[in-house]
Scaffold this active site. Structure first.
Site, short mmCIF file in Angstrom:
data_model
loop_
_atom_site.label_atom_id
_atom_site.label_comp_id
_atom_site.label_asym_id
_atom_site.label_seq_id
_atom_site.Cartn_x
_atom_site.Cartn_y
_atom_site.Cartn_z
CD GLU A 1 -2.80 0.90 2.55
OE1 GLU A 1 -2.76 -0.13 3.25
OE2 GLU A 1 -3.46 1.89 2.85
NE ARG B 1 3.11 -7.51 10.88
CZ ARG B 1 2.47 -6.90 9.86
NH1 ARG B 1 1.45 -7.47 9.28
NH2 ARG B 1 2.85 -5.71 9.46
CE LYS C 1 2.74 0.21 5.17
NZ LYS C 1 2.28 0.03 3.79
P1 ATP Z 1 1.51 -1.85 8.21
O1 ATP Z 1 0.68 -2.78 9.04
O2 ATP Z 1 2.77 -1.41 8.88
O3 ATP Z 1 0.74 -0.72 7.60
P2 ATP Z 1 1.05 -3.42 5.94
O4 ATP Z 1 1.07 -4.89 6.14
O5 ATP Z 1 -0.29 -2.80 5.87
O6 ATP Z 1 1.99 -2.75 7.02
P3 ATP Z 1 1.45 -3.26 3.14
O7 ATP Z 1 2.03 -2.16 2.34
O8 ATP Z 1 0.03 -3.57 2.99
O9 ATP Z 1 1.82 -2.97 4.65
O10 ATP Z 1 2.31 -4.57 2.93
C1 ATP Z 1 2.65 -5.08 1.68
C2 ATP Z 1 2.99 -6.53 1.83
O11 ATP Z 1 4.07 -6.70 2.75
C3 ATP Z 1 1.82 -7.31 2.38
O12 ATP Z 1 1.66 -8.48 1.62
C4 ATP Z 1 2.20 -7.62 3.79
O13 ATP Z 1 1.70 -8.85 4.17
C5 ATP Z 1 3.72 -7.64 3.74
N1 ATP Z 1 4.29 -7.22 5.02
C6 ATP Z 1 4.10 -6.06 5.67
N2 ATP Z 1 4.73 -6.07 6.86
C7 ATP Z 1 5.34 -7.26 6.96
C8 ATP Z 1 6.15 -7.88 7.96
N3 ATP Z 1 6.47 -7.27 9.10
N4 ATP Z 1 6.62 -9.13 7.72
C9 ATP Z 1 6.32 -9.76 6.58
N5 ATP Z 1 5.56 -9.24 5.60
C10 ATP Z 1 5.07 -8.01 5.79
MG MG Z 2 -1.71 -3.65 4.37
#
Ligand code: ATP
Ligand code: MG
Length: 548
Positions: A29, A254, A264
C-alpha cells in the site's frame, strides 16, 4: 527454499489445481516507505517466482486514497529494485481496476448478494455482534435488487454524503467469523486519488479489492501475513460468488525484529515528529534507512533466507540481521585505521622531520586485495580509551611503563604523560623500538595488545556518526507510548576523528572496516571538505555482552 508454502505449491502443481507458471505478487500500500518486514515478503514472493520459473507482479494496493502519495510509489519501486528483484513490465495498480471492481459489485447486487445499507459506520459496528453474540440484520438487508442497483449507481454519481451509505455483502449476520457478517465492500469518500484524481467518490474496501486484483492478474498463490487468516473465507466467498478465477491465499507469520518497530503508522510518526531525520535516517528499519546505513542488499536477502517462513509469530533478535551483514563485510570490506577519540602520542626518540611509509594489509580475509601504504611519524594518535593512567588488573593496553604494538607500525613504550591545567591527559610521551618495524619483534618479545593508530602526517579530520538501536527495549510496542522506549544514545556524533589518508578517496557505497571499531560507510549527504562516515555495524554485538 523449502517450507510449508513450497509444499502447498508443489501439491497444487502436482494435482494440476494450478498450471505453471506459478504467479505471485507483492502488494504494497503506497502509504509509507518499505521496511525490513516488507523485505521478507518481497524475498518470499519474488523468490518463489524465481524458484518455480514463474512470475511476480508489483502491485500497488492503492484503494485508500487519503494516504497514498507518489513519493511512496517511487520509493517502493527503488527499494524493490535495490533489493535485486525485477517485476519487468508487470507494474500494476489496484486503482486501474476501479471500473472492473464496480462492475463486479453490480453483479453481486444483481445476484442478490450485496445491498446498499444506510446505517452509519458506528451503527454497522453496533449491529455486528461480538465473538460470542450474533449480529443483527441491517434494516436495509432485504432491499429490492432494483433499488440497490439504483442507489449504488447514485452513490457512484456523488448524490450522497460521505459515510451516509455503504455497499455490503449479504452473507450471514450470525456467522461465527465476524469478518463474514455482511462486510462493507464500498464506502463513499470524497478524496482526491493520486492516479484516478477526482473520478471516484466511491472506494472499495481492501477485502473486496484484494481478491479481485489477484484474480484479474491470474495470481496462483496469494501470500499474505497471518492477520488475514480470518479474511480468507471472505476472499474465497467473493471470488466463488462471482464465479471468478480463484487464486490460493496462503498466510505466513510477519517479521518482528527486536529493538525496532515495523508499523508504518508508527514509523511515519517518528518521521513527522522529527524524532529521526527522515524515512532514510540510518537508524530506521526502512529499506532506504538500511541502505543509507550501509547495509548491502545481499545481506538483507541472506537474512531473509536465514529466518525462513513459518505459521507462528515470533520476535527475531536484531543481532541476526546485524550478523548477516558482519559476515559479509568481514569478507569484503577493506581494513583502514581511524582514531575516533584521538589522544596525541609523541615518539620522543623518533626524528622530528622524519616520515616513513609502512605496509598495511588491506584485508587479511582476501589476500588478493594486497596492501597499502600508511604513514608513520613522530606525532601520532591512538584512542583515548586505549590508555589508562591507573590501569586495573585486566587492562592490557597502554599505560605508563608498558609496551604495546602499533599495528603495522612499531612497538612503543609509554614513558610519561602530559596534562592540561584541568588535569586531563593531553598527550603521551613514548619511545619506539626501531627493530620492531612493521610490528614484528626480532627477539619474539611479547606484548599484550595491538592498537590501531594514525599519524598526524598521514591522517585527516572527519565526522563519524555512531548509530545504535533506535529503541532500548526489545519490544518497544509493548507500551502504549512506544516513544518512551527510544534509545537516547541511538546517535552519537564524533567530530575531529582522525582517519588515515587513504580514506580521502573513499567512495559512496564502499564499506570499510575501521580496525577494532566496526564497519563504516561515507554518508551520501557528505560534503567533500567535511566527510561524514556512518557506523554500519560494530565488530561484535555489544548488546549481547550487556545482557549477560
Ligand atoms: P503496516 O501494518 O505497517 O501498515 P502493511 O502490512 O499494511 O503494514 P502493506 O504495504 O500492505 O503494509 O504490505 C505489503 C505486503 O508486505 C503485504 O503483503 C504484507 O503482508 C507484507 N508485510 C508487511 N509487513 C510485513 C512484515 N512485518 N513481515 C512480513 N511481511 C510483511
Ligand atoms: Mg496492508
Amino acid at each position: 527454499m523449502e517450507n510449508f508454502i513450497t509444499e502447498i505449491i508443489d501439491k497444487d502443481l502436482e494435482s494440476a489445481k494450478y498450471s505453471p507458471p506459478v504467479h505471485t505478487r507483492f502488494p504494497p500500500e503506497p502509504n509509507g516507505y518499505l521496511h525490513i518486514g516488507h523485505a521478507k515478503s518481497i524475498c518470499l514472493n519474488f523468490g518463489l517466482a524465481s524458484q518455480y520459473s514463474g512470475l511476480c507482479n508489483l502491485r500497488f494496493d492503492d484503494t485508500n486514497p487519503s494516504k497514498e502519495e507518489l513519493e511512496y510509489v517511487n520509493s517502493i519501486k527503488e527499494d524493490v529494485r535495490w533489493l535485486g528483484f525485477d517485476w519487468q513490465n508487470r507494474e500494476f495498480y489496484a486503482s486501474d481496476y476501479f471500473d472492473k471492481f464496480y462492475q463486479y459489485a453490480v453483479q453481486l447486487i444483481e445476484k442478490g448478494y450485496a445491498y446498499v445499507c444506510d446505517l452509519t459506520l458506528d451503527e454497522i459496528r453496533e449491529y455486528r455482534g461480538t465473538l460470542t453474540l450474533p449480529g443483527k440484520d441491517s434494516p436495509d438487508r432485504n432491499r429490492p435488487i432494483e433499488e440497490n442497483l439504483d442507489l449504488f449507481r447514485r452513490m457512484k454519481n456523488g448524490e450522497f454524503k460521505d459515510g451516509s451509505r455503504t455497499l455490503r455483502a449479504k452473507i450471514d449476520m450470525a456467522h461465527p467469523n465476524i469478518v463474514m457478517r455482511d462486510p462493507v465492500l464500498y464506502r463513499i469518500k470524497r478524496e482526491h486519488h493520486h492516479r484516478t484524481k477526482d473520478a471516484w467518490c466511491l472506494y472499495p474496501m481492501y477485502d473486496f479489492a484484494h481478491c479481485l486484483s489477484d484474480s484479474i492478474e491470474g495470481i496462483t498463490h496469494s501470500i499474505c501475513t497471518l492477520e488475514f487468516e480470518n479474511n480468507r473465507p471472505l476472499y474465497d466467498w467473493i471470488l466463488d460468488t462471482l464465479n471468478l478465477y480463484h487464486p490460493q491465499q496462503i498466510e505466513f507469520a510477519r517479521l518482528n525484529i527486536s529493538h525496532t518497530i515495523l508499523s508504518k503508522r508508527k514509523l511515519l510518526d517518528l518521521v513527522k515528529s522529527k524524532t529521526v531525520s527522515g524515512w532514510d535516517d540510518p537508524r530506521m528499519p526502512t529499506i532506504s534507512g538500511l541502505r543509507r546505513r550501509g547495509y548491502t542488499s545481499s545481506s538483507i536477502r541472506s537474512f531473509c533466507s536465514t529466518i525462513g517462513v513459518s505459521k507462528v509469530n515470533s520476535l527475531v533478535d536484531i543481532a541476526l540481521l546485524e550478523n548477516a551483514l558482519r559476515q559479509e563485510l568481514n569478507k569484503t570490506a577493506p581494513r583502514r585505521m581511524a582514531v575516533l577519540k584521538p589522544l596525541e602520542v609523541i615518539i620522543e626518540n623518533y626524528p622530528q622531520d622524519k616520515i616513513e611509509s609502512l605496509d598495511a594489509v588491506n584485508n587479511p580475509e582476501d589476500p588478493s586485495t594486497g596492501s597499502r601504504k600508511i604513514t608513520f611519524s613522530r606525532q601520532l594518535y591512538i584512542e583515548q580509551d586505549d590508555f589508562m593512567e591507573n590501569p586495573p588488573k585486566n587492562f592490557y593496553r597502554l599505560s605508563i611503563g608498558r609496551e604495546v604494538r602499533l599495528r603495522y607500525g612499531y612497538f612503543i613504550t609509554c614513558k610519561d604523560i602530559v596534562k592540561d591545567s584541568f588535569g586531563r591527559i593531553t598527550s603521551l610521551i613514548c619511545t619506539y623500538d626501531l627493530a620492531t618495524r612493521g610490528g614484528d619483534s626480532p627477539d619474539n618479545r611479547k606484548v599484550k595488545s595491538t592498537l590501531h593508530w594514525v599519524s598526524s602526517q598521514g591522517s585527516f579530520d572527519a565526522t563519524v556518526r555512531l548509530f545504535d538501536h533506535l529503541f532500548i527495549k526489545p519490544s518497544p510496542e509493548e507500551d502504549d507510548d512506544f516513544k518512551i522506549n527510544l534509545n537516547p544514545s541511538s546517535l552519537v556524533v564524533l567530530e575531529n576523528c582522525k582517519l588515515e589518508d587513504s580514506l580521502k578517496s573513499a567512495v559512496l557505497n564502499e564499506r570499510y572496516q575501521f580496525e577494532r571499531k566496526g564497519y563504516f560507510i561515507l554518508d551520501k549527504g557528505s560534503a567533500l571538505d567535511n566527510p561524514v562516515f556512518n557506523l554500519i555495524v560494530s565488530l561484535r554485538d555489544s548488546w549481547a555482552k550487556q545482557q549477560k
